[in-house]
Design a protein around this motif. Structure first.
Motif, PDB file in Angstrom:
ATOM      1  N   ARG A 133      13.437  12.986   9.629  1.00 25.46           N
ATOM      2  CA  ARG A 133      14.666  13.129   8.852  1.00 25.46           C
ATOM      3  C   ARG A 133      14.645  12.250   7.608  1.00 25.46           C
ATOM      4  N   TRP A 134      14.203  11.010   7.753  1.00 27.46           N
ATOM      5  CA  TRP A 134      14.164  10.097   6.605  1.00 27.46           C
ATOM      6  C   TRP A 134      13.169  10.575   5.552  1.00 27.46           C
ATOM      7  N   ASN A 135      12.033  11.108   5.984  1.00 28.07           N
ATOM      8  CA  ASN A 135      11.008  11.548   5.029  1.00 28.07           C
ATOM      9  C   ASN A 135      11.406  12.817   4.296  1.00 28.07           C
ATOM     10  N   GLN A 136      12.359  13.549   4.833  1.00 29.39           N
ATOM     11  CA  GLN A 136      12.854  14.724   4.115  1.00 29.39           C
ATOM     12  C   GLN A 136      13.669  14.319   2.890  1.00 29.39           C
ATOM     13  N   THR A 137      14.263  13.135   2.949  1.00 26.25           N
ATOM     14  CA  THR A 137      15.044  12.630   1.824  1.00 26.25           C
ATOM     15  C   THR A 137      14.187  11.845   0.847  1.00 26.25           C
ATOM     16  N   CYS A 138      13.339  10.960   1.393  1.00 25.49           N
ATOM     17  CA  CYS A 138      12.483  10.113   0.560  1.00 25.49           C
ATOM     18  C   CYS A 138      11.299   9.673   1.403  1.00 25.49           C
ATOM     19  N   PRO A 139      10.100   9.552   0.825  1.00 21.77           N
ATOM     20  CA  PRO A 139       8.954   9.042   1.593  1.00 21.77           C
ATOM     21  C   PRO A 139       9.305   7.682   2.210  1.00 21.77           C
ATOM     22  N   THR A 140       9.114   7.580   3.517  1.00 23.03           N
ATOM     23  CA  THR A 140       9.573   6.393   4.243  1.00 23.03           C
ATOM     24  C   THR A 140       8.528   5.927   5.236  1.00 23.03           C
ATOM     25  N   ILE A 141       8.355   4.613   5.322  1.00 22.39           N
ATOM     26  CA  ILE A 141       7.555   4.005   6.379  1.00 22.39           C
ATOM     27  C   ILE A 141       8.465   3.109   7.207  1.00 22.39           C
ATOM     28  N   ALA A 142       8.114   2.957   8.464  1.00 22.64           N
ATOM     29  CA  ALA A 142       8.885   2.107   9.365  1.00 22.64           C
ATOM     30  C   ALA A 142       7.984   0.996   9.884  1.00 22.64           C
ATOM     31  N   ILE A 143       8.551  -0.191  10.005  1.00 19.43           N
ATOM     32  CA  ILE A 143       7.812  -1.356  10.493  1.00 19.43           C
ATOM     33  C   ILE A 143       8.585  -1.963  11.656  1.00 19.43           C
ATOM     34  N   ILE A 144       7.876  -2.178  12.768  1.00 18.74           N
ATOM     35  CA  ILE A 144       8.466  -2.825  13.931  1.00 18.74           C
ATOM     36  C   ILE A 144       7.733  -4.143  14.147  1.00 18.74           C
ATOM     37  N   PRO A 145       8.355  -5.277  13.802  1.00 22.15           N
ATOM     38  CA  PRO A 145       7.705  -6.578  14.000  1.00 22.15           C
ATOM     39  C   PRO A 145       7.906  -7.082  15.427  1.00 22.15           C
ATOM     40  N   THR A 146       6.951  -6.853  16.288  1.00 22.43           N
ATOM     41  CA  THR A 146       7.061  -7.266  17.685  1.00 22.43           C
ATOM     42  C   THR A 146       5.669  -7.391  18.283  1.00 22.43           C
ATOM     43  N   SER A 147       5.548  -8.294  19.259  1.00 29.05           N
ATOM     44  CA  SER A 147       4.278  -8.453  19.967  1.00 29.05           C
ATOM     45  C   SER A 147       4.219  -7.573  21.211  1.00 29.05           C
ATOM     46  N   ARG A 148       5.292  -6.865  21.485  1.00 29.45           N
ATOM     47  CA  ARG A 148       5.303  -5.968  22.641  1.00 29.45           C
ATOM     48  C   ARG A 148       4.516  -4.692  22.339  1.00 29.45           C
ATOM     49  N   ARG A 149       3.993  -4.111  23.385  1.00 25.15           N
ATOM     50  CA  ARG A 149       3.240  -2.874  23.224  1.00 25.15           C
ATOM     51  C   ARG A 149       4.208  -1.701  23.085  1.00 25.15           C
ATOM     52  N   ILE A 150       4.071  -0.986  22.000  1.00 30.18           N
ATOM     53  CA  ILE A 150       4.951   0.148  21.734  1.00 30.18           C
ATOM     54  C   ILE A 150       4.102   1.374  21.432  1.00 30.18           C
ATOM     55  N   LYS A 151       4.441   2.475  22.027  1.00 34.15           N
ATOM     56  CA  LYS A 151       3.735   3.723  21.779  1.00 34.15           C
ATOM     57  C   LYS A 151       4.230   4.319  20.467  1.00 34.15           C
ATOM     58  N   LEU A 152       3.312   4.533  19.545  1.00 35.22           N
ATOM     59  CA  LEU A 152       3.684   5.051  18.232  1.00 35.22           C
ATOM     60  C   LEU A 152       4.030   6.532  18.327  1.00 35.22           C
ATOM     61  N   ALA A 153       5.183   6.895  17.771  1.00 37.44           N
ATOM     62  CA  ALA A 153       5.640   8.286  17.832  1.00 37.44           C
ATOM     63  C   ALA A 153       5.440   9.015  16.510  1.00 37.44           C
ATOM     64  N   THR A 202       0.817  -1.220   0.000  1.00 45.15           N
ATOM     65  CA  THR A 202       0.000   0.000   0.000  1.00 45.15           C
ATOM     66  C   THR A 202       0.846   1.264   0.000  1.00 45.15           C
ATOM     67  N   HIS A 203       2.165   1.124   0.066  1.00 44.00           N
ATOM     68  CA  HIS A 203       3.078   2.280  -0.001  1.00 44.00           C
ATOM     69  C   HIS A 203       4.144   2.003  -1.063  1.00 44.00           C
ATOM     70  N   PRO A 204       3.723   1.915  -2.330  1.00 41.95           N
ATOM     71  CA  PRO A 204       4.664   1.503  -3.396  1.00 41.95           C
ATOM     72  C   PRO A 204       5.799   2.480  -3.650  1.00 41.95           C
ATOM     73  N   GLU A 205       5.611   3.742  -3.285  1.00 46.84           N
ATOM     74  CA  GLU A 205       6.631   4.762  -3.549  1.00 46.84           C
ATOM     75  C   GLU A 205       7.511   5.040  -2.331  1.00 46.84           C
ATOM     76  N   HIS A 206       7.332   4.288  -1.283  1.00 47.14           N
ATOM     77  CA  HIS A 206       8.046   4.551  -0.035  1.00 47.14           C
ATOM     78  C   HIS A 206       9.220   3.593   0.152  1.00 47.14           C
ATOM     79  N   ASP A 207      10.288   4.107   0.772  1.00 42.48           N
ATOM     80  CA  ASP A 207      11.322   3.239   1.303  1.00 42.48           C
ATOM     81  C   ASP A 207      10.790   2.587   2.569  1.00 42.48           C
TER      82      ASP A 207
END
Length: 321
Positions: A155-175, A82-87
């Motif tokens: 910082r990453w999105n200033q260079t190129c559209p970027t998404i980040a993926i964290i594969p974990t079952s732990r609860r993480i607060k999205l920033a 769903t994010h074909p243009e993103h790193d």
């Protein structure tokens, strides 16, 4: 006593320990992800009675929903599609989830960019040739999980559209809105733990993760244990224990005192002679050599003596004191 190692389906090299001896039979799962194949062609397939099961209870909670790794992988693929243009930046720990990375590389036909250190480790593990340390060579990049934060996302999105993926079952607060947490886990789900314990039928369960009373969920799966009898330690074992105790009392104080050095874990494939030749001076005594010396108490004095002969004793004695 017999100790048998069983693949724990966690990260490369991870194992369960099966102890069998005069004390009974103990299975220590360590971190593991249950799969039915654990009961095929292994000591667990013999329906051996397990007196004590030390269980990885990381996800031992009926309300904790953890999908299979295959299902979690499909969720990650869908997000990337769903994010074909993103790193894509994936946050991981030092070891684990390598099979996920290989699956993504094959699915999206791209190199997985990793750090030189991680690449070297993957090469030692003889993983599939889908990894590179060349920046920009692939669409998907791996970083340490703690690097995925709001500052870096901006910082990453200033260079190129970027998404980040964290594969974990732990609860993480999205920033950041472009950070996606997917419940990909290398630990058994609650349902998998139920199946594992039901098939194993241990006499008792000890949780590995403290503070979580998991045995209440599996009481109906436990085997009835006979009245506990005192363990009869074999005479040969008692004799060996006494001998070792006397040996430890005879060790010089310098071997028993705690040392302030931060000795790295792992194996150093280097002889003491080779290490000593590599140092240019006394001040260059490297950590690996110290690790080898302290780990090899039997030859400690000999190594130090050899070092003193080759050097002018300049500042070295203070290091070992």
């Amino acid at each position: 006593m017999t100790v048998t190692l069983i693949d724990s389906n966690h990260c490369p090299g991870s194992v369960m320990f099966l102890f069998d001896g005069y004390f009974g039979t103990i299975l220590y799962t360590a971190d593991f992800r249950y799969t039915p194949t654990m009961f095929c062609n292994s000591p667990l397939s013999t329906e051996k009675r397990i007196d004590i099961l030390y269980l990885d209870n990381t996800n031992c909670d009926p309300e904790c929903v953890v999908p299979s790794r295959e299902e979690a992988t499909e969720q990650i693929k869908e997000i990337i599609n769903t994010h074909p243009e993103h790193d894509v930046v994936i946050g991981l720990y030092n070891l684990g989830k390598e099979s996920l990375l290989i699956e993504l590389a094959l699915a999206f036909k791209t190199w997985i960019v990793v750090s030189p250190r991680r690449l070297q480790m993957f090469q030692l593990l003889r993983l599939s040739n889908v990894f590179t340390s060349e920046i920009g060579a692939g669409r998907i990049r791996v970083v340490d999980q703690n690097e995925i934060n709001r500052f870096n996302m901006v910082r990453w999105n200033q260079t190129c559209p970027t998404i980040a993926i964290i594969p974990t079952s732990r609860r993480i607060k999205l920033a950041h809105r472009d950070i996606h947490v997917i419940p990909y886990s290398d630990h058994s789900s609650f349902q998998e733990l139920q199946e594992f314990v039901a098939r194993l039928k241990p006499c008792s369960i000890m949780p590995i993760v403290k503070g979580t009373a998991c045995h209440v969920y599996f009481s109906q799966c436990l085997s009835r244990s006979d009245e506990l009898k005192p363990i009869q330690v074999p005479e040969t074992v008692e004799r060996c224990m006494k001998k070792n105790s006397k040996h430890n009392e005879a060790l010089p104080d310098r071997f028993l005192k705690s040392r302030p050095l931060d000795i790295p874990r792992g194996v150093v494939f280097e002889s003491p002679e080779e290490g000593l030749h590599d140092c240019d001076g006394a001040d260059d005594l490297c950590t690996e050599e110290l690790s080898w010396c302290y780990a090899s108490l039997k030859s400690f004095d000999a190594v130090v003596e050899q070092y003193f002969k080759r050097r002018n004793k300049r500042n070295v004695r203070n290091m070992f004191d």
